[in-house]
Design a protein around this motif. Sequence first.
Motif, PDB file in Angstrom:
ATOM      1  N   ASP A 105       0.827  -1.195   0.000  1.00 43.34           N
ATOM      2  CA  ASP A 105       0.000   0.000   0.000  1.00 43.34           C
ATOM      3  C   ASP A 105       0.868   1.254   0.000  1.00 43.34           C
ATOM      4  O   ASP A 105       0.506   2.263  -0.601  1.00 43.34           O
TER       5      ASP A 105
ATOM      6  N   PRO B 249       2.840   1.720  -4.239  1.00 37.84           N
ATOM      7  CA  PRO B 249       1.802   1.297  -5.191  1.00 37.84           C
ATOM      8  C   PRO B 249       2.345   0.765  -6.498  1.00 37.84           C
ATOM      9  O   PRO B 249       1.593   0.158  -7.265  1.00 37.84           O
TER      10      PRO B 249
ATOM     11  N   PRO C 178      -2.612   2.538  -9.457  1.00 38.51           N
ATOM     12  CA  PRO C 178      -3.418   3.090  -8.360  1.00 38.51           C
ATOM     13  C   PRO C 178      -4.466   4.058  -8.896  1.00 38.51           C
ATOM     14  O   PRO C 178      -4.262   4.716  -9.918  1.00 38.51           O
TER      15      PRO C 178
END
Length: 428
Positions: free
Chosen positions: A114, A117, A124
């Motif tokens: 996360d 990305p 994303p």
Amino acid sequence: MEETRGTGLSFTAMGIEENSVRNGRGPSDQWADSVAVRPRTTERHITVHKRLVLGFAISILTLIVVTVVAVLLGLRFDECPEEGAAAAAAARPSNTSSRSNAAREPHATHRDEDAQPWRHVRLPASLRPRHYELRLSVYMDNFTFSGEVTIEVECVSATRFVVLHADRLEVERAAVYSDGKKPGALRVSRHFRYPPTQVYVIALHRELKPLRTYKVNITFVAQIENELLGFFRSAYVLNGERRYLAVTQFSPTHARKAFPCFDEPIYKAAFKISLKHESSYVSLSNMPVEASVMDEDGWVTNHFSRTPRMSTYYLAWAVCNFTYREAFTESGVVIRLYARPNAIERGSADYALQITKRLLHFYEDYFKVKYSLPKLAAARPFRLTDVEPGSGSVEFAQGKRKNTTSQRDGMFTVGGKRRKKKKLGQDV
């Protein structure tokens, strides 16, 4: 009287001596104790203090060393491997990739994905492209091209990373500009490519704010490939001379080989293209040429009109020395068919041109929808397999004329006409 005093004194001394003898210690021992106790106590205290100071100093040094190591490791983990990551990913066995990645790269966890990305297969959703301005210079002598793309993006959610596709491109410069009330270049921390997912990453010092627009500017160079993907080249022979052309094939996900972009069908945007090349060539694209500038060095730059919003795989262009035949529909749409000069002279393009005109009229009448673009151009490259048509531009292969009965003097047989009509109907 004096005797009595002497007797008293001796009695007192004798009493002291007797008490000392009873305690087992003489007067000298008591004096020694009173003198020696204090020095031994002071020396012990000094030793304890030295040990405390030494321990405190060692603790401080240890804390400093641990802090420095933690900072260095944090910087190392924050950096993204480029070529090394690609080589390591290619060298790892496929059946144990998940375990080895977790064991060798403890930072590659779900939480870190996360935070990074570019490791995901999909782009994303924090940025959305709105408009591309693409300028290309095509060098047919050494089959290379250079380009500059400016992408207007809208920030959907706050992010510090600009992640977009780029494959086989050598990026020379990358910058991000604010397009709001305070325009200016944003400070870039670093930019790098990540080959495992074919993306290019621009890391910024500050986050991009939602509901604001920004401009991403990237300059790059690349090869005109010798394969049927991206921006590639082909050749044909005309009057004993070998000639070359360069065309595009972006479907399904090969626009990233020609310029940095958000190369997923969901990201639709408008495109404005400029192609610079030698004046002996002509350039084609989805939209008609709105301006053509001749340079002093014998090169020409064609500026094409802005396209409607569309996905990247619909974009198309070509640089060749073809000639064309054209026709007009009842609604005023220009239909042009580009092919080799000798094929145009023989009239080989006439049948395809008329069929394209009839097909376009049929589709408009059947769907009750007018053709939305001002022109429809079809190119017939030689010795190419079928490629995906672009919006406003259709590129398809010219058949190999090994069977001379399928085409005689520019006239098709019934079977040849049927195949040609089917192919044109699919492309249009």
